[in-house]
Design a protein around this motif. Structure first.
Motif, short mmCIF file in Angstrom:
data_model
loop_
_atom_site.label_atom_id
_atom_site.label_comp_id
_atom_site.label_asym_id
_atom_site.label_seq_id
_atom_site.Cartn_x
_atom_site.Cartn_y
_atom_site.Cartn_z
N ARG A 290 18.88 28.79 -50.16
CA ARG A 290 20.24 28.28 -50.02
C ARG A 290 21.08 29.21 -49.15
NH1 ARG A 290 25.10 29.07 -51.75
NH2 ARG A 290 24.57 30.71 -53.22
N LEU A 291 20.98 30.51 -49.37
CA LEU A 291 21.77 31.47 -48.60
C LEU A 291 21.40 31.46 -47.12
CD1 LEU A 291 21.89 34.50 -51.07
CD2 LEU A 291 23.78 32.98 -50.44
N VAL A 292 20.11 31.32 -46.83
CA VAL A 292 19.69 31.25 -45.43
C VAL A 292 20.18 29.96 -44.80
CG1 VAL A 292 17.69 31.07 -43.88
CG2 VAL A 292 17.70 32.79 -45.69
N GLU A 293 19.98 28.83 -45.47
CA GLU A 293 20.39 27.53 -44.93
C GLU A 293 21.89 27.43 -44.72
OE1 GLU A 293 18.76 24.70 -47.66
OE2 GLU A 293 16.78 24.75 -46.71
N GLU A 294 22.66 28.07 -45.59
CA GLU A 294 24.13 28.01 -45.49
C GLU A 294 24.71 29.20 -44.74
OE1 GLU A 294 25.61 27.54 -49.46
OE2 GLU A 294 24.52 25.66 -49.77
N ALA A 295 23.85 30.06 -44.22
CA ALA A 295 24.28 31.26 -43.48
C ALA A 295 25.24 32.10 -44.31
CB ALA A 295 24.89 30.87 -42.14
N LYS A 296 24.90 32.33 -45.57
CA LYS A 296 25.76 33.07 -46.49
C LYS A 296 25.24 34.47 -46.79
CE LYS A 296 28.51 29.56 -47.48
NZ LYS A 296 29.88 29.47 -47.12
N LEU A 297 24.23 34.93 -46.05
CA LEU A 297 23.72 36.28 -46.28
C LEU A 297 24.77 37.30 -45.82
CD1 LEU A 297 20.05 35.80 -45.07
CD2 LEU A 297 20.81 36.16 -47.42
N THR A 298 24.71 38.48 -46.40
CA THR A 298 25.67 39.54 -46.09
C THR A 298 25.62 39.93 -44.62
OG1 THR A 298 25.37 40.39 -48.32
CG2 THR A 298 26.38 41.87 -46.74
N PHE A 299 24.43 39.96 -44.06
CA PHE A 299 24.25 40.40 -42.68
C PHE A 299 24.00 39.21 -41.76
CE2 PHE A 299 23.32 43.94 -45.37
CZ PHE A 299 23.90 45.02 -44.72
N LYS A 300 24.66 39.19 -40.62
CA LYS A 300 24.51 38.12 -39.64
C LYS A 300 23.58 38.59 -38.52
CE LYS A 300 27.45 35.64 -41.86
NZ LYS A 300 26.95 34.78 -42.87
N ILE A 301 22.87 37.66 -37.94
CA ILE A 301 21.90 37.97 -36.89
C ILE A 301 22.46 37.52 -35.54
CG2 ILE A 301 19.55 37.54 -36.06
CD1 ILE A 301 19.78 39.02 -38.81
N GLU A 302 22.34 38.40 -34.56
CA GLU A 302 22.70 38.07 -33.18
C GLU A 302 21.47 38.32 -32.33
OE1 GLU A 302 26.26 39.96 -31.81
OE2 GLU A 302 27.33 39.49 -33.66
N GLY A 303 21.14 37.38 -31.45
CA GLY A 303 19.97 37.52 -30.60
C GLY A 303 20.35 37.77 -29.16
N PHE A 304 19.50 38.52 -28.49
CA PHE A 304 19.68 38.79 -27.05
C PHE A 304 18.35 38.55 -26.38
CE2 PHE A 304 22.94 41.18 -29.15
CZ PHE A 304 24.05 40.97 -28.34
N ILE A 305 18.38 37.82 -25.27
CA ILE A 305 17.15 37.47 -24.56
C ILE A 305 17.44 37.46 -23.06
CG2 ILE A 305 17.57 34.99 -24.73
CD1 ILE A 305 14.49 34.72 -25.18
N ASP A 306 16.42 37.76 -22.27
CA ASP A 306 16.61 37.78 -20.82
C ASP A 306 16.19 36.46 -20.16
OD1 ASP A 306 13.91 38.09 -21.20
OD2 ASP A 306 13.67 39.66 -19.69
N ALA A 307 15.99 35.43 -20.95
CA ALA A 307 15.60 34.11 -20.43
C ALA A 307 16.80 33.17 -20.43
CB ALA A 307 14.46 33.54 -21.27
N MET A 308 17.49 33.12 -19.32
CA MET A 308 18.66 32.25 -19.21
C MET A 308 18.28 30.79 -19.42
SD MET A 308 21.85 31.86 -18.90
CE MET A 308 22.64 33.29 -18.23
N SER A 309 17.06 30.42 -19.07
CA SER A 309 16.63 29.03 -19.25
C SER A 309 16.66 28.63 -20.72
CB SER A 309 15.22 28.83 -18.68
OG SER A 309 14.32 29.74 -19.27
#
Length: 116
Positions: free
Chosen positions: A42-61
């Motif tokens: 439930r916490l993962v599906e609702e994005a209710k975890l204490t820590f948030k994830i940010e992604g970085f990628i070099d693929a503009m596509s």
């Protein structure tokens, strides 16, 4: 084996986000205590975890593919589920953002290159 650079880059992103779920849950449990499986889901599906994830990628596509309203079916049709999975994590907010970063600014990418 993949047919394109796009699929290879995107699969690496999918793997990183997938691993981040485990890390985010573990960090949440350190702060808030143990979770049941259903509570974790439930916490993962609702994005209710204490820590948030940010992604970085070099693929503009990949960034552009996920930015559209209707995701176009890629050349490798079986990869569509992976794109939809990433898009869903962006939509729900579990993956707070997925941003482009120049390859030359990425330490991890540089570690696989030779020295000049």
């Amino acid at each position: 084996v993949t047919r394109s650079t796009f699929t290879s880059e995107a699969l690496a992103c999918v793997a990183a986000v997938d691993h981040s779920i485990t890390i985010a849950v573990a960090l949440h449990e350190i702060v808030s205590g143990p979770l049941s499986i259903s509570e974790t889901k439930r916490l993962v599906e609702e994005a209710k975890l204490t820590f948030k994830i940010e992604g970085f990628i070099d693929a503009m596509s990949l960034i552009k593919a996920l930015a559209v309203t209707n995701i176009k079916v890629p050349q490798e049709k079986s990869f569509m589920l992976n794109l939809l999975w990433l898009a869903e994590h962006l939509r729900t907010g579990f993956l707070r953002s997925l941003s482009w970063c120049d390859t030359r600014d990425m330490v991890a990418d540089g570690l696989t290159k030779g020295f000049d």
